[in-house]
Scaffold this motif. Structure first.
Motif, PDB file in Angstrom:
ATOM      1  N   ARG A   1      -4.216  -1.706   7.972  1.00 36.87           N
ATOM      2  CA  ARG A   1      -4.873  -0.408   7.759  1.00 36.87           C
ATOM      3  C   ARG A   1      -4.302   0.658   8.694  1.00 36.87           C
ATOM      4  O   ARG A   1      -4.056   1.797   8.275  1.00 36.87           O
ATOM      5  CB  ARG A   1      -6.386  -0.558   7.963  1.00 36.87           C
TER       6      ARG A   1
ATOM      7  N   MET B   1     -12.354   4.507   3.971  1.00 32.98           N
ATOM      8  CA  MET B   1     -11.150   4.800   4.755  1.00 32.98           C
ATOM      9  C   MET B   1     -11.497   5.706   5.936  1.00 32.98           C
ATOM     10  O   MET B   1     -11.032   5.492   7.057  1.00 32.98           O
ATOM     11  CB  MET B   1     -10.089   5.472   3.888  1.00 32.98           C
TER      12      MET B   1
ATOM     13  N   PHE C   1      -1.045   1.753   7.376  1.00 28.31           N
ATOM     14  CA  PHE C   1      -1.218   2.657   6.239  1.00 28.31           C
ATOM     15  C   PHE C   1      -1.501   4.083   6.713  1.00 28.31           C
ATOM     16  O   PHE C   1      -0.917   5.050   6.202  1.00 28.31           O
ATOM     17  CB  PHE C   1      -2.360   2.156   5.359  1.00 28.31           C
TER      18      PHE C   1
ATOM     19  N   TRP D   1      -6.899  -1.749  -0.642  1.00 32.15           N
ATOM     20  CA  TRP D   1      -7.448  -1.250   0.616  1.00 32.15           C
ATOM     21  C   TRP D   1      -8.436  -2.244   1.228  1.00 32.15           C
ATOM     22  O   TRP D   1      -8.401  -2.531   2.422  1.00 32.15           O
ATOM     23  CB  TRP D   1      -8.133   0.100   0.406  1.00 32.15           C
TER      24      TRP D   1
ATOM     25  N   MET E   1       0.837  -1.197   0.000  1.00 37.54           N
ATOM     26  CA  MET E   1       0.000   0.000   0.000  1.00 37.54           C
ATOM     27  C   MET E   1       0.876   1.252   0.000  1.00 37.54           C
ATOM     28  O   MET E   1       0.643   2.187  -0.789  1.00 37.54           O
ATOM     29  CB  MET E   1      -0.911  -0.013   1.228  1.00 37.54           C
TER      30      MET E   1
END
Length: 438
Positions: free
Chosen positions: A68, A133, A71, A60, A33
């Motif tokens: 996550r 997100m 990220f 994603w 990512m």
């Protein structure tokens, strides 16, 4: 999500970009990512950039919780504002306030992650991914407050992309595609929809449902409002939800009751659509049904019991002893079905609710979120309804009481200005009297 004509074109461009990337100069490419995001920020070609953005979108959804979070830490730490660059730009502009130095300063103030998010948004499904997100990061902010800067940047962009000019209001009815109808059942946040028959009742001739949609999310309602066409101001919600209740000819109705407003996208938290939706629905109903003379909500008071349970002493005009007694009686099982208990709590409860709505504030605004919403839209606090919602949720949040917020077409803007500029809670004389009496 169904593909629109535009998304099909974008996918074809991304496919061409993927071919270009695959025929690149032989250098190995990152498929992480973070690596894909670095590549996207340095990529200048439109097709190859869209291909990278599409790959980021797909990746994603495959990330686990820790990936996550990693990220978002990358966005926070590596793609934040470059402090040295910002200091240099500030110094240059303070010495020489030229347009060029101002432009450099403006660019230095913006974190690179905002440009990254813009580029991700170009991908097919990019907008939906960015909303997802933010849904993730909003749910983790209490645990990871250091990510708040990333959240602010993402919200800043979503506010621009989801402004009223991009939104489309649609009436929802039984002919609406099932994929959207299923979302209504899923997202209803005020009065749970108990299956398809319940939904069918809410979409019959004496009912209306309207929702806002965004072109990038054609099958995803952002917010929807449910309306009952009735005679007179409704005081209880259960009759409106009753599957066996008599149907009313819409041409005989004189009042539109907004009995449920549900925000659908957690990723758009803090971005308000309801004020525009209500005003547009009022306008559309006025044209469709000129016999409608009154527009009002039948609203919950979600913060009342939380506030009451936090009170340890006197409240409003009630002594500490009376407040304690009321709370004790409300803790009894099925208290609302006990005539003796109802007789003891009705007057003090109505007084406490009126006081709470009129006088309990934080930063000069009402504590109750629903009250803030409708008063800010220009409604008037019209009436408090005893045992207007005896559902489990209604009893636990507001001891079964509901509120009518009245939208007077000629006074909406005046009420809005009084609330915004004078911090005034516009209320009827009957509600004001309740707050003063015991």
């Amino acid at each position: 999500m169904r593909q629109t004509f535009v998304s099909q074109i974008l996918n074809s461009i991304a496919d061409a970009g993927r071919d270009l990337l695959d025929r690149g100069n032989g250098k190995s490419r990152s498929h992480s990512m973070e690596g894909l995001c670095r590549d996207l920020l340095t990529q200048r070609g439109e097709a190859s950039g869209m291909a990278l953005a599409r790959e980021i979108v797909g990746l994603w959804y495959s990330l686990n919780e820790e990936e996550r979070l990693s990220f978002f830490r990358f966005l926070q730490n590596e793609e934040g504002v470059n402090q040295a660059k910002l200091d240099k730009a500030i110094s240059a502009y303070s010495k020489d306030k030229t347009p060029e130095n101002l432009q450099n300063l403006t660019q230095a103030v913006e974190a690179p992650r905002q440009e990254l998010m813009r580029r991700i948004n170009f991908a097919p499904g990019g907008t939906a991914a960015l909303v997802d997100m933010r849904k993730f990061i909003v749910s983790r902010l209490r645990e990871f407050p250091d990510l708040s800067e990333v959240d602010r940047d993402l919200k800043h962009l979503l506010v621009s992309w989801f402004n009223r000019g991009f939104l489309e209001v649609r009436q929802i009815n039984w002919r609406t595609p099932a994929v959207v109808l299923e979302k209504l059942i899923e997202y209803e946040a005020v009065h749970e929809i108990e299956g398809w028959e319940d939904l069918r009742r809410r979409l019959e001739d004496d009912r209306r449902c309207f929702a806002f949609f965004h072109p990038a999310l054609p099958d995803e309602p952002l917010i929807f409002v449910e309306v009952a066409l009735v005679k007179g101001l409704a005081s209880a919600v259960q009759p409106l939800l009753d599957l066996q209740a008599d149907r009313l000819d819409p041409d005989r109705a004189d009042t539109a009751i907004f009995y449920s407003i549900s925000n659908c996208q957690e990723g758009l938290k803090g971005i308000s659509f309801g004020n525009f939706l209500i005003k547009q629905v009022v306008a559309e109903l006025s044209v469709e049904l000129p016999n409608l003379k009154h527009f009002s909500t039948l609203s919950p008071i979600p913060g009342f019991m939380k506030w009451l349970n936090s009170v340890n002493g006197k409240a409003a005009k009630l002594s500490a002893g009376k407040v304690t007694k009321v709370k004790k009686l409300l803790s009894e099982k099925n208290w609302w079905q006990n005539d003796e208990v109802v007789e003891q709590v009705k007057d003090p409860l109505e007084h406490l609710v009126a006081h709470y709505l009129l006088n309990e504030k934080r930063n000069d605004r009402p504590l109750d979120p629903v009250s803030r919403f409708h008063l800010g839209n220009g409604a008037r606090l019209e009436r408090i309804n005893w045992l207007g919602d005896t559902s489990r949720n209604g009893l636990s949040q507001s001891a079964g009481l509901l509120v009518n917020y009245y939208y007077s077409l000629k006074n909406i803007e005046k009420n809005h200005e009084a609330y915004v500029n004078e911090k005034k809670v516009v209320a009827s004389s009957s509600v004001q009297a309740l707050a003063k009496s015991v």
